[in-house]
Each structure stands twice: as C-alpha cells, then as structure tokens.
Design an enzyme around this catalytic site. Structure first.
Site, PDB file in Angstrom:
ATOM      1  N   ASN A 190      11.776   0.751   0.732  1.00  9.01           N
ATOM      2  CA  ASN A 190      10.770   1.521   0.931  1.00  9.01           C
ATOM      3  C   ASN A 190      10.080   1.141   2.400  1.00  9.01           C
ATOM      4  OD1 ASN A 190       8.167   3.566   0.596  1.00  9.01           O
ATOM      5  ND2 ASN A 190       7.370   1.420   0.464  1.00  9.01           N
ATOM      6  N   LYS A 220      16.309   6.894  10.363  1.00  3.65           N
ATOM      7  CA  LYS A 220      16.254   7.301   8.894  1.00  3.65           C
ATOM      8  C   LYS A 220      17.663   8.128   8.788  1.00  3.65           C
ATOM      9  CE  LYS A 220      12.073   6.446   7.555  1.00  3.65           C
ATOM     10  NZ  LYS A 220      12.004   5.218   6.441  1.00  3.65           N
ATOM     11  N   SER A 245      13.652  10.054   4.886  1.00  5.76           N
ATOM     12  CA  SER A 245      12.549  11.024   5.499  1.00  5.76           C
ATOM     13  C   SER A 245      13.156  12.291   5.739  1.00  5.76           C
ATOM     14  CB  SER A 245      11.892  10.348   6.752  1.00  5.76           C
ATOM     15  OG  SER A 245      11.301  11.497   7.315  1.00  5.76           O
ATOM     16  N   TYR A 275      13.024   6.746  15.242  1.00  2.41           N
ATOM     17  CA  TYR A 275      12.719   7.149  13.619  1.00  2.41           C
ATOM     18  C   TYR A 275      13.812   7.976  13.124  1.00  2.41           C
ATOM     19  CZ  TYR A 275       9.933   7.903   9.430  1.00  2.41           C
ATOM     20  OH  TYR A 275       9.219   7.923   8.102  1.00  2.41           O
ATOM     21  N   ASP A 283       0.405  11.472   2.140  1.00  2.19           N
ATOM     22  CA  ASP A 283      -1.027  11.124   2.396  1.00  2.19           C
ATOM     23  C   ASP A 283      -1.093   9.625   2.289  1.00  2.19           C
ATOM     24  OD1 ASP A 283      -3.717  10.801   2.981  1.00  2.19           O
ATOM     25  OD2 ASP A 283      -4.187  11.809   0.864  1.00  2.19           O
ATOM     26  N   THR A 284      -0.629   8.631   3.345  1.00  4.37           N
ATOM     27  CA  THR A 284      -0.685   7.421   3.325  1.00  4.37           C
ATOM     28  C   THR A 284      -1.131   7.064   4.905  1.00  4.37           C
ATOM     29  OG1 THR A 284       1.565   6.964   4.300  1.00  4.37           O
ATOM     30  CG2 THR A 284       1.463   6.957   2.033  1.00  4.37           C
ATOM     31  N   ARG A 314       0.737  -1.206   0.121  1.00  3.02           N
ATOM     32  CA  ARG A 314      -0.044   0.012  -0.071  1.00  3.02           C
ATOM     33  C   ARG A 314       0.749   1.461  -0.168  1.00  3.02           C
ATOM     34  NH1 ARG A 314      -1.843  -0.045   6.364  1.00  3.02           N
ATOM     35  NH2 ARG A 314       0.148   1.133   7.007  1.00  3.02           N
ATOM     36  N   ASP A 369       9.412 -10.256   5.020  1.00  2.00           N
ATOM     37  CA  ASP A 369       9.568  -9.352   6.116  1.00  2.00           C
ATOM     38  C   ASP A 369      11.127  -8.925   6.041  1.00  2.00           C
ATOM     39  OD1 ASP A 369      10.444  -8.024   8.727  1.00  2.00           O
ATOM     40  OD2 ASP A 369       8.917  -9.136   9.674  1.00  2.00           O
ATOM     41  N   ASP A 399       5.763  -7.390   0.992  1.00  2.00           N
ATOM     42  CA  ASP A 399       5.161  -6.611   1.989  1.00  2.00           C
ATOM     43  C   ASP A 399       5.420  -7.836   3.307  1.00  2.00           C
ATOM     44  OD1 ASP A 399       3.893  -3.724   2.243  1.00  2.00           O
ATOM     45  OD2 ASP A 399       3.243  -5.251   3.713  1.00  2.00           O
TER      46      ASP A 399
HETATM   47  N1  LIG Z   1       4.090   8.760   4.964  1.00  2.00           N
HETATM   48  C1  LIG Z   1       4.926   9.721   5.264  1.00  2.00           C
HETATM   49  O1  LIG Z   1       4.333  10.809   5.927  1.00  2.00           O
HETATM   50  C2  LIG Z   1       6.201   9.498   5.100  1.00  2.00           C
HETATM   51  C3  LIG Z   1       7.013  10.613   5.329  1.00  2.00           C
HETATM   52  C4  LIG Z   1       8.544  10.282   5.131  1.00  2.00           C
HETATM   53  C5  LIG Z   1       8.926   9.014   4.794  1.00  2.00           C
HETATM   54  N2  LIG Z   1       8.167   7.983   4.969  1.00  2.00           N
HETATM   55  C6  LIG Z   1       8.640   6.708   4.680  1.00  2.00           C
HETATM   56  O2  LIG Z   1       8.179   6.049   3.412  1.00  2.00           O
HETATM   57  C7  LIG Z   1       7.935   4.810   3.654  1.00  2.00           C
HETATM   58  C8  LIG Z   1       6.703   4.319   2.850  1.00  2.00           C
HETATM   59  O3  LIG Z   1       5.886   4.646   3.974  1.00  2.00           O
HETATM   60  P1  LIG Z   1       4.196   4.672   3.701  1.00  2.00           P
HETATM   61  O4  LIG Z   1       4.138   6.310   3.960  1.00  2.00           O
HETATM   62  O5  LIG Z   1       4.043   4.324   2.530  1.00  2.00           O
HETATM   63  O6  LIG Z   1       3.480   3.878   4.708  1.00  2.00           O
HETATM   64  P2  LIG Z   1       2.398   2.786   4.995  1.00  2.00           P
HETATM   65  O7  LIG Z   1       2.499   2.271   6.308  1.00  2.00           O
HETATM   66  O8  LIG Z   1       1.324   3.142   3.889  1.00  2.00           O
HETATM   67  O9  LIG Z   1       3.497   1.391   3.933  1.00  2.00           O
HETATM   68  C9  LIG Z   1       4.377   1.047   4.639  1.00  2.00           C
HETATM   69  C10 LIG Z   1       4.655  -0.441   4.199  1.00  2.00           C
HETATM   70  O10 LIG Z   1       5.785  -1.130   4.516  1.00  2.00           O
HETATM   71  C11 LIG Z   1       5.361  -2.525   5.210  1.00  2.00           C
HETATM   72  N3  LIG Z   1       6.263  -2.888   6.052  1.00  2.00           N
HETATM   73  C12 LIG Z   1       6.359  -2.334   7.546  1.00  2.00           C
HETATM   74  N4  LIG Z   1       7.244  -3.161   7.986  1.00  2.00           N
HETATM   75  C13 LIG Z   1       7.742  -4.138   7.245  1.00  2.00           C
HETATM   76  C14 LIG Z   1       8.662  -5.423   7.237  1.00  2.00           C
HETATM   77  N5  LIG Z   1       9.171  -5.531   8.471  1.00  2.00           N
HETATM   78  N6  LIG Z   1       8.805  -5.934   6.352  1.00  2.00           N
HETATM   79  C15 LIG Z   1       8.392  -5.808   4.920  1.00  2.00           C
HETATM   80  N7  LIG Z   1       7.282  -4.760   4.888  1.00  2.00           N
HETATM   81  C16 LIG Z   1       7.108  -3.944   6.050  1.00  2.00           C
HETATM   82  C17 LIG Z   1       3.859  -2.183   5.526  1.00  2.00           C
HETATM   83  O11 LIG Z   1       3.290  -3.433   5.820  1.00  2.00           O
HETATM   84  C18 LIG Z   1       3.258  -1.096   4.674  1.00  2.00           C
HETATM   85  O12 LIG Z   1       2.598  -1.867   3.723  1.00  2.00           O
HETATM   86  C19 LIG Z   1       8.334   4.524   4.802  1.00  2.00           C
HETATM   87  O13 LIG Z   1       9.833   4.005   4.921  1.00  2.00           O
HETATM   88  C20 LIG Z   1       8.294   5.494   5.370  1.00  2.00           C
HETATM   89  O14 LIG Z   1       9.091   5.681   6.863  1.00  2.00           O
HETATM   90  C21 LIG Z   1       6.960   7.895   5.145  1.00  2.00           C
END
Ligand SMILES: NC(=O)c1ccc[n+]([C@@H]2O[C@H](COP(=O)([O-])OP(=O)(O)OC[C@H]3O[C@@H](n4cnc5c(N)ncnc54)[C@H](O)[C@@H]3O)[C@@H](O)[C@H]2O)c1
Length: 270
Positions: free
Chosen positions: A103, A173, A156, A169, A203-204, A16, A76, A37
């Site tokens: 990611n 990061k 991030s 975090y 937006d997630t 996702r 994982d 995932d």
């Molecule tokens: N959303 C934000 O505001 C934001 C901002 C900066 C950085 N990020 C980074 O972007 C990346 C994606 O995040 P997102 O916003 O899509 O969040 P999200 O939670 O929608 O998606 C993250 C995905 O990673 C998977 N995941 C988590 N742990 C895992 C593991 N141990 N093994 C395999 N899969 C795993 C989750 O199941 C999920 O599907 C992340 O690294 C997050 O730290 C997000």
C-alpha cells in the site's frame, strides 16, 4: 470467528491513511499484523505532510485496541534488506505469512516535460519498485509455508486511466498492473492470488493534497479526466477501500486473481 483468524498480514505504509485502516480492519477480523512505514519525508515534491513515528504508534494502539497483535517497524519500501528483515521477524513472531497489502506510496504533481529527474525517479522507486521489493521480500515465506495466500497491490485509477499532471504516478501505477498480473501467473501454482485495487479519491492526507488543486487551477482542461458516474461523494472513506481490500484478500475471493478491482465511483469508465 473473524475472517482472518490465525492468519498474518503484512501491510506497508501503515502509519496512517488507507494502510492504517487496512491494518486495523484486518486485526478486527483476527489477523496478526506486520506493519511498516517510513515515517519521514520521502520526496521534496510532495505538497502534503509526511507521516510520523507518532502516526505509526497510533496504528499500533488502534490494532491493540481491537485485541490484535502487531509488529510495527520504521522501514522503507526502497530497501530490500529492511523488508526482508521485517518479514523474517514477523514470521518468527507470528509463525507464518498469509496476506500482503502493498500500500505504501507517494503522489506529486508536474507536467511531464517540466518534471525534474529526481521527482520522476523517487516516485517510481517508491510506488513501483517499492512494491516489487515488497513482494520479493514476502513471497518466499508464503511459498515455504505452503498455505497459499493473497497479495493486494494498491494501484489507483491512474493505473488504468492516466490523470494529466502526474505522469510519474500514472507510469508507476500502470506498471503495478503488469507486475500484479506477472506475479499472479508465477504464483498460481502456489495458491497465492495477486490482485490490484484501484481507488479514485480517498479521504487521506494524500487524497486531500492541495497540489492537485493547484495543477487544476493552472490547467483547468485536466479536469476532464476527473468525472465519475456516482457523484454523491467526491472522496471515498478509508473504510470503503478497506471493504474492497479485505474482500479480495479473503477466502471469499478464492476465484479471483490477476484482476483489477476498481473502487472509483466509475471514474475509469467515463
Ligand atoms: N488518497 C487517494 O486519493 C488515493 C487514490 C488512489 C490510490 N491511492 C494509493 O493508496 C495508497 C495509500 O495512500 P493514502 O491515501 O493512504 O496516503 P497517505 O499519504 O496517507 O499514506 C501513505 C503512507 O505510505 C507511507 N510511505 C510513503 N513512502 C514510503 C516508503 N518509501 N516506505 C514506506 N512507507 C512509505 C507514508 O509514510 C504514508 O504513511 C498509496 O499507494 C496511494 O498511491 C491513494
């Protein structure tokens, strides 16, 4: 002609959010996708819902709707054996590996001295060590193919300017910046570029997590770290981040390695 025609991309955290978007957009540009995932809860301290197996199924459906090919697995990033197996299976099915989008990640909140040990340790295991394991599993196949390639590490703004209330975090990061630069230096001779991408809010499910609001309500002074130069939208879309990720993964960015690409409305500069 797609920008990634004939290429193969490995995307972690693809069920996702941003990972799904990167997989779909890469497929639209011609790449075959290897996607993983965990599709399960990862940390008791996350205050947003986990991804599910149905979410990963939906990513498969969306990639195939683009005419793309995809090998998707529940795996994982903390498990090197699972990662090595899926990379081997992806190379067996699609013939090569060119692009890695590291990611997968989680996010949770506590002041650092109030943080239980397992909150710290799990997040570091996933967000920092999990990226190292992803790269470790992927790189031998890329080197062996001899085609060069591009690795994109999703960090991030917190990898450049820590946000209070999530020291775990920020540590993970920021650690990714060091990992990215070391990997870029070690892989330059193989024409494999390694860069990190640094979004602000996206937006997630993670980006709209209510845990961040609770931390800010309890400690309003922490909001001082959250200013942006561009103020018209507080959250980027997943496509905004995919635009940056696809560019840096593509041959258009052939001169760019070991860099930190901020996609942050200027947050890290205020
Ligand atoms: N959303 C934000 O505001 C934001 C901002 C900066 C950085 N990020 C980074 O972007 C990346 C994606 O995040 P997102 O916003 O899509 O969040 P999200 O939670 O929608 O998606 C993250 C995905 O990673 C998977 N995941 C988590 N742990 C895992 C593991 N141990 N093994 C395999 N899969 C795993 C989750 O199941 C999920 O599907 C992340 O690294 C997050 O730290 C997000």
């Amino acid at each position: 002609m797609g920008e990634f025609d004939g290429k193969v991309a490995f995307v972690t955290g693809a069920a996702r959010g941003q990972g799904r978007s990167h997989a779909v957009r890469l497929a639209r540009e011609g790449a075959a996708i290897v996607a993983i995932d965990v599709c399960a809860p990862v940390s008791d301290y996350n205050s947003y819902a986990p991804a599910t197996a149905e979410d990963l199924d939906e990513t498969v459906r969306l990639v195939e709707a683009e005419g793309g090919r995809i090998l998707a697995r529940r795996a994982d990033v903390r498990d090197s054996a699972q990662l090595a197996q899926v990379v081997a299976d992806g190379v067996a099915e699609f013939g090569r590996l060119d692009v890695v989008i590291a990611n997968a990640g989680i996010c949770n909140w506590s002041r650092f001295w109030e943080m239980p040990d397992d909150q710290w340790e799990t997040l570091i295991d996933v967000n920092l060590t999990g990226v190292w394991k992803t790269l470790k599993a992927s790189v031998p196949a890329m080197i062996e193919a001899g085609n060069g390639g591009s690795i994109v590490v999703v960090s991030s703004v917190a990898g450049i300017k820590p946000i209070p209330g999530q020291a775990n975090y920020a540590a993970a990061k920021s650690g990714l910046v060091g990992l990215t630069q070391a990997a870029a230096k070690e892989l330059g001779e193989y024409r494999i570029r390694v860069n990190s991408v640094h979004p602000y809010g996206v937006d997630t499910p993670m980006g709209t997590d209510q845990g961040s609001l609770k931390m800010l309500e309890a400690h309003p002074q922490f909001a001082a770290s959250l200013g942006t130069i561009l103020t018209e939208s507080p959250l980027a879309t997943v496509d905004d981040i995919s635009d940056a990720v696809l560019w840096i993964a593509s041959d258009k960015a052939h001169t760019v390695t070991a860099t930190q690409l901020t996609v942050d409305m200027g947050n890290t500069k205020v």
